[in-house]
Design a protein around this motif. Structure first.
Motif, PDB file in Angstrom:
ATOM      1  N   PHE A   1      -8.587  -3.809  16.449  1.00  0.00           N
ATOM      2  CA  PHE A   1      -9.230  -2.756  17.218  1.00  0.00           C
ATOM      3  C   PHE A   1      -8.489  -2.572  18.528  1.00  0.00           C
ATOM      4  O   PHE A   1      -8.110  -3.548  19.175  1.00  0.00           O
ATOM      5  N   ILE A   2      -8.296  -1.319  18.902  1.00  0.00           N
ATOM      6  CA  ILE A   2      -7.750  -0.968  20.204  1.00  0.00           C
ATOM      7  C   ILE A   2      -8.646   0.128  20.744  1.00  0.00           C
ATOM      8  O   ILE A   2      -8.751   1.202  20.145  1.00  0.00           O
ATOM      9  N   GLU A   3      -9.311  -0.182  21.864  1.00  0.00           N
ATOM     10  CA  GLU A   3     -10.242   0.775  22.469  1.00  0.00           C
ATOM     11  C   GLU A   3     -11.223   1.327  21.434  1.00  0.00           C
ATOM     12  O   GLU A   3     -11.392   2.528  21.305  1.00  0.00           O
ATOM     13  N   SER A   4     -11.847   0.472  20.686  1.00  0.00           N
ATOM     14  CA  SER A   4     -12.872   0.764  19.671  1.00  0.00           C
ATOM     15  C   SER A   4     -12.374   1.583  18.475  1.00  0.00           C
ATOM     16  O   SER A   4     -13.160   2.057  17.683  1.00  0.00           O
ATOM     17  N   LYS A   5     -11.077   1.729  18.329  1.00  0.00           N
ATOM     18  CA  LYS A   5     -10.514   2.389  17.147  1.00  0.00           C
ATOM     19  C   LYS A   5      -9.852   1.334  16.267  1.00  0.00           C
ATOM     20  O   LYS A   5      -9.262   0.378  16.762  1.00  0.00           O
TER      21      LYS A   5
ATOM     22  N   LEU B   1       0.849  -1.193   0.000  1.00  0.00           N
ATOM     23  CA  LEU B   1       0.000   0.000   0.000  1.00  0.00           C
ATOM     24  C   LEU B   1       0.881   1.238   0.000  1.00  0.00           C
ATOM     25  O   LEU B   1       1.873   1.292   0.734  1.00  0.00           O
ATOM     26  N   ARG B   2       0.521   2.225  -0.791  1.00  0.00           N
ATOM     27  CA  ARG B   2       1.170   3.534  -0.723  1.00  0.00           C
ATOM     28  C   ARG B   2       0.208   4.427   0.055  1.00  0.00           C
ATOM     29  O   ARG B   2      -0.933   4.606  -0.351  1.00  0.00           O
ATOM     30  N   ILE B   3       0.671   4.945   1.187  1.00  0.00           N
ATOM     31  CA  ILE B   3      -0.198   5.759   2.042  1.00  0.00           C
ATOM     32  C   ILE B   3       0.405   7.139   2.280  1.00  0.00           C
ATOM     33  O   ILE B   3       1.609   7.337   2.149  1.00  0.00           O
ATOM     34  N   THR B   4      -0.465   8.059   2.643  1.00  0.00           N
ATOM     35  CA  THR B   4      -0.062   9.365   3.142  1.00  0.00           C
ATOM     36  C   THR B   4      -0.678   9.500   4.522  1.00  0.00           C
ATOM     37  O   THR B   4      -1.887   9.318   4.687  1.00  0.00           O
ATOM     38  N   LEU B   5       0.156   9.771   5.526  1.00  0.00           N
ATOM     39  CA  LEU B   5      -0.336   9.937   6.893  1.00  0.00           C
ATOM     40  C   LEU B   5      -0.704  11.390   7.151  1.00  0.00           C
ATOM     41  O   LEU B   5      -0.075  12.299   6.617  1.00  0.00           O
ATOM     42  N   SER B   6      -1.690  11.582   7.992  1.00  0.00           N
ATOM     43  CA  SER B   6      -2.127  12.936   8.329  1.00  0.00           C
ATOM     44  C   SER B   6      -1.683  13.334   9.734  1.00  0.00           C
ATOM     45  O   SER B   6      -2.213  14.273  10.300  1.00  0.00           O
TER      46      SER B   6
ATOM     47  N   VAL C   1       2.122   0.294  13.953  1.00  0.00           N
ATOM     48  CA  VAL C   1       0.674   0.142  14.098  1.00  0.00           C
ATOM     49  C   VAL C   1       0.098   1.530  13.878  1.00  0.00           C
ATOM     50  O   VAL C   1       0.427   2.470  14.598  1.00  0.00           O
ATOM     51  N   ILE C   2      -0.743   1.660  12.852  1.00  0.00           N
ATOM     52  CA  ILE C   2      -1.232   2.969  12.421  1.00  0.00           C
ATOM     53  C   ILE C   2      -2.752   3.003  12.517  1.00  0.00           C
ATOM     54  O   ILE C   2      -3.427   2.087  12.036  1.00  0.00           O
ATOM     55  N   GLY C   3      -3.282   4.042  13.127  1.00  0.00           N
ATOM     56  CA  GLY C   3      -4.731   4.228  13.186  1.00  0.00           C
ATOM     57  C   GLY C   3      -5.276   4.527  11.796  1.00  0.00           C
ATOM     58  O   GLY C   3      -4.707   5.344  11.074  1.00  0.00           O
ATOM     59  N   LEU C   4      -6.361   3.850  11.428  1.00  0.00           N
ATOM     60  CA  LEU C   4      -6.912   4.069  10.094  1.00  0.00           C
ATOM     61  C   LEU C   4      -7.372   5.517   9.893  1.00  0.00           C
ATOM     62  O   LEU C   4      -7.295   6.037   8.783  1.00  0.00           O
ATOM     63  N   GLU C   5      -7.787   6.169  10.967  1.00  0.00           N
ATOM     64  CA  GLU C   5      -8.206   7.573  10.839  1.00  0.00           C
ATOM     65  C   GLU C   5      -7.022   8.497  10.561  1.00  0.00           C
ATOM     66  O   GLU C   5      -7.196   9.640  10.135  1.00  0.00           O
TER      67      GLU C   5
END
Length: 93
Positions: free
Chosen positions: A32-36, A9-14, A51-55
């Motif tokens: 999931f970690i604490e519903s995230k 995957l090529r991603i850009t982090l915010s 480990v990256i949050g999808l948001e």
């Protein structure tokens, strides 16, 4: 799709504390970690697991190229380490 087909995957982090350039990751697990929702992945740029949050993923593009190692082996290696999630509070991941 990227996980199932073992595609990069090529991603850009915010995140504020991370260079906003595009990065290539090898996603190995969703969770999931604490519903995230988070994704565990090997990062090609710094050659380590993260480990990256999808948001926190601004853009994502599934690449044609596949991982050079098996996902099963990557998961074993990841589980052997203590990896904390990246977050927008400036913690290093």
């Amino acid at each position: 799709r990227s996980l199932r087909e073992q595609r990069k995957l090529r991603i850009t982090l915010s995140l504020k504390h991370v260079n906003l350039g595009k990065e290539i990751i090898w996603p190995i697990m969703l969770g999931f970690i604490e519903s995230k929702r988070f994704i565990a992945a090997w990062c090609e740029l710094d050659e380590k697991f993260r480990v990256i949050g999808l948001e926190d993923i601004e853009t994502a593009e599934v690449l044609v190229e596949r991982y050079s190692r098996s996902r099963r082996q990557l998961v074993k290696e990841w589980r052997a380490q203590e990896i904390r999630p990246c977050n927008s509070e400036g913690e290093v991941c």
